[in-house]
Design a protein around this motif. Structure first.
Motif, short mmCIF file in Angstrom:
data_model
loop_
_atom_site.label_atom_id
_atom_site.label_comp_id
_atom_site.label_asym_id
_atom_site.label_seq_id
_atom_site.Cartn_x
_atom_site.Cartn_y
_atom_site.Cartn_z
N TRP A 102 0.83 -1.21 0.00
CA TRP A 102 0.00 0.00 0.00
C TRP A 102 0.87 1.27 0.00
CZ3 TRP A 102 -4.43 -1.80 3.72
CH2 TRP A 102 -5.32 -2.59 2.98
N THR A 103 2.02 1.20 0.61
CA THR A 103 2.95 2.34 0.56
C THR A 103 3.45 2.54 -0.87
OG1 THR A 103 3.63 1.99 2.85
CG2 THR A 103 5.11 3.29 1.47
N TRP A 106 0.62 4.06 -2.86
CA TRP A 106 0.46 5.48 -2.55
C TRP A 106 1.51 6.31 -3.28
CZ3 TRP A 106 3.88 7.75 1.42
CH2 TRP A 106 3.64 9.11 1.62
N ARG A 107 2.77 5.86 -3.25
CA ARG A 107 3.84 6.59 -3.93
C ARG A 107 3.64 6.58 -5.45
NH1 ARG A 107 5.85 10.31 -1.47
NH2 ARG A 107 7.52 10.27 -2.98
N ALA A 141 -2.00 -1.63 -5.08
CA ALA A 141 -3.06 -1.56 -4.06
C ALA A 141 -3.86 -2.86 -4.01
CB ALA A 141 -3.98 -0.37 -4.35
#
Length: 162
Positions: A102-103, A106-107, A141
Motif C-alpha cells: 500500500w505504501t 500510494w507513492r 493496491a
C-alpha cells in the motif's frame, strides 16, 4: 467471494492481460530484430514500447503472485516454531506485506499524478505516462488487499492445524 473463485477471476483477467503483454513483447522484439538486421530499419519506438509493456507485465502479475503466495520469503524458523509463534509470524508477514504494497501504491499514485500534471510522455512515440503510473498503483493496491485475503486464509488454515 471465496479465495478459489477470486483466484479464478484474477487468473482469467490478469493472467490473460499478462499473456497478451508477453505475446506483444515477443512480437515486438521479433519485428524489431527482423527490421533491424534484415531490412536495416529498426522499429521506431520499440525500446519505449518494450519498457512500458514490461513494466505493465510486472505489475499485472503482482496481484497473481501475491494471491498465490509466490513471493520470495525465508521461512526456516517457521517450520520449527510452535503454533502460537507461527500465527504471530503469519500476521507479521501479512501486515508488513500489506503495508509495503500500500505504501508503494500510494507513492505510485503521487508519481502518476505528477506525470499526468506535467504532461509527461515518452520521447519517440509521445505516449502519456500518467496512466501507466495509475495502473501500477492500482495493481500494487490490489496486491496489498490480496495480501490481507491471503493472511486471512493462512490464519484460518493455521488455526485448523492446531
Amino acid at each position: 467471494m471465496t479465495t478459489a473463485l477470486l483466484r479464478r477471476v484474477l487468473d482469467s483477467s490478469l493472467g490473460g492481460c499478462c499473456g497478451f503483454l508477453l505475446i506483444g513483447l515477443v512480437g515486438l522484439t521479433v519485428a524489431d530484430v527482423i527490421g533491424r538486421y534484415v531490412f536495416s530499419a529498426p522499429l521506431a519506438g520499440a525500446f519505449e514500447l518494450t519498457e512500458l509493456m514490461l513494466g505493465a507485465l510486472v505489475f499485472a502479475a503482482l496481484p497473481l503472485t501475491t494471491l498465490a503466495g509466490e513471493h520470495v520469503e525465508i521461512d526456516m524458523a517457521f517450520a520449527i516454531s510452535p503454533p502460537p509463534v507461527r500465527a504471530i509470524m503469519l500476521w507479521l508477514k501479512g501486515l508488513v506485506s500489506t503495508a509495503a504494497l500500500w505504501t508503494i501504491a500510494w507513492r505510485l499514485v503521487l508519481h502518476g499524478s505528477r506525470l499526468a500534471e506535467d504532461g509527461a510522455t515518452t520521447n519517440a512515440l509521445s505516449i502519456p505516462l500518467g496512466p501507466f503510473g495509475w495502473f501500477t498503483a492500482t495493481m500494487a493496491a490490489l496486491s496489498g488487499l490480496l495480501a490481507l485475503v491471503r493472511l486471512s486464509a493462512e490464519t484460518q488454515q493455521c488455526r485448523r492445524s492446531d
